[in-house]
Design an enzyme around this catalytic site. Sequence first.
Site, short mmCIF file in Angstrom:
data_model
loop_
_atom_site.label_atom_id
_atom_site.label_comp_id
_atom_site.label_asym_id
_atom_site.label_seq_id
_atom_site.Cartn_x
_atom_site.Cartn_y
_atom_site.Cartn_z
N ASP A 1 48.77 38.17 41.77
CA ASP A 1 50.02 38.52 43.30
C ASP A 1 49.96 37.65 44.45
O ASP A 1 47.87 37.62 44.48
CB ASP A 1 50.82 39.58 43.53
CG ASP A 1 49.53 40.70 43.83
OD1 ASP A 1 48.55 41.07 43.66
OD2 ASP A 1 49.60 40.97 45.52
N LYS B 1 36.55 33.19 39.86
CA LYS B 1 35.79 32.48 40.86
C LYS B 1 35.00 31.87 40.91
O LYS B 1 34.07 32.47 40.83
CB LYS B 1 36.43 32.72 41.85
CG LYS B 1 38.43 32.62 42.12
CD LYS B 1 38.29 33.17 43.36
CE LYS B 1 39.83 33.75 43.21
NZ LYS B 1 40.59 33.90 44.68
N ASP C 1 36.35 37.71 41.54
CA ASP C 1 36.35 36.59 42.26
C ASP C 1 35.05 37.16 43.36
O ASP C 1 33.93 36.98 43.25
CB ASP C 1 37.63 37.04 43.91
CG ASP C 1 37.62 36.78 44.42
OD1 ASP C 1 36.89 35.38 45.12
OD2 ASP C 1 38.34 36.78 45.93
N GLU D 1 39.93 43.42 33.84
CA GLU D 1 39.61 42.42 34.69
C GLU D 1 40.73 40.85 35.27
O GLU D 1 40.00 40.79 34.25
CB GLU D 1 38.56 42.18 35.83
CG GLU D 1 39.10 44.00 36.89
CD GLU D 1 39.65 43.11 38.00
OE1 GLU D 1 40.79 43.19 38.32
OE2 GLU D 1 39.81 43.46 39.15
N LYS E 1 47.24 46.26 39.35
CA LYS E 1 48.25 46.04 38.50
C LYS E 1 48.00 44.86 38.11
O LYS E 1 48.63 44.81 37.17
CB LYS E 1 49.65 45.68 39.28
CG LYS E 1 50.19 47.08 40.22
CD LYS E 1 51.23 46.57 41.02
CE LYS E 1 51.57 47.95 42.61
NZ LYS E 1 52.18 47.52 43.06
P1 IMP Z 1 36.94 41.21 43.78
O1 IMP Z 1 36.47 42.67 44.65
O2 IMP Z 1 37.08 40.16 45.17
O3 IMP Z 1 35.93 40.62 42.68
O4 IMP Z 1 38.28 40.64 44.31
C1 IMP Z 1 38.81 41.79 43.04
C2 IMP Z 1 40.84 41.36 43.16
O5 IMP Z 1 41.40 40.78 44.36
C3 IMP Z 1 41.71 41.41 41.29
O6 IMP Z 1 41.50 42.32 40.76
C4 IMP Z 1 42.62 40.76 42.21
O7 IMP Z 1 43.32 41.84 42.57
C5 IMP Z 1 42.22 40.02 43.88
N1 IMP Z 1 41.96 38.89 43.97
C6 IMP Z 1 41.01 37.75 44.13
N2 IMP Z 1 40.81 36.98 43.96
C7 IMP Z 1 42.35 36.89 43.74
C8 IMP Z 1 43.36 35.41 43.65
O8 IMP Z 1 43.04 34.38 44.20
N3 IMP Z 1 44.07 35.84 43.38
C9 IMP Z 1 45.21 37.31 43.86
N4 IMP Z 1 44.51 38.05 43.91
C10 IMP Z 1 42.80 37.49 43.51
MG MG Z 2 43.17 43.72 40.51
#
Ligand code: IMP
Ligand code: MG
Length: 180
Positions: free
Chosen positions: A160, A132, A104, A100, A44
């Site tokens: 969120d 990040k 992260d 996106e 979302k």
């Molecule tokens: P990744 O797969 O680790 O890059 O993370 C992707 C998803 O994790 C993002 O689309 C967010 O929904 C969630 N996410 C990662 N870091 C944060 C944060 O600091 N706050 C809120 N959601 C996060």
């Molecule tokens: Mg997300």
Amino acid sequence: MSLHPDVEKVLVTGQQLQDRVNELGRRISDDYAGKDLLVIGVLKGAAWFVADLTRAITIPFNVDFMAVSSYGAAHKSSGVVRIIKDLDAPVAGRHVLIAEDILDTGLTLRYLIKNFEVRGAASVEVAACVIKAGAQQENIPVRYDGFVIPNEFVVGYGLDYAENYRGLPYIGQLKQSVYS
Ligand code: IMP
Ligand code: MG
């Protein structure tokens, strides 16, 4: 606007978001002129980013959304990506721009890029509202990057914690006392 009591500090203001997102929209309009552009928002969290970004795009385009989950209600990435809602239409032959909220670990984007390539997209690029610093486990080429932020848990502008805080008009660092 007063700071939400659960927010430690603001990392990106609403004005900074608007300015940068408008700039990305202009660049996208130049880069995709004459191409069949499909903006795919990752639900979302990216809905807020997509809403602003697409209002800054001045060429024809379509929008679709996909919902994936890698987090559950916790604040650490599980590394497991699950499709909750798939696209409405095929992507074969189309120029896909994934929007996106945040990059992260990069696990979600790695999965999505691969997925759209396998489905035969003509090209796949990424727009990420925030990145990040130092958190990536995967090398994700982000063509349209909003802001690089410290490796802290953040909320707002779609982001969120356990489904809360998405409507904050800025991106702020969540107080550690809220999730520990
Ligand atoms: P990744 O797969 O680790 O890059 O993370 C992707 C998803 O994790 C993002 O689309 C967010 O929904 C969630 N996410 C990662 N870091 C944060 C944060 O600091 N706050 C809120 N959601 C996060
Ligand atoms: Mg997300």
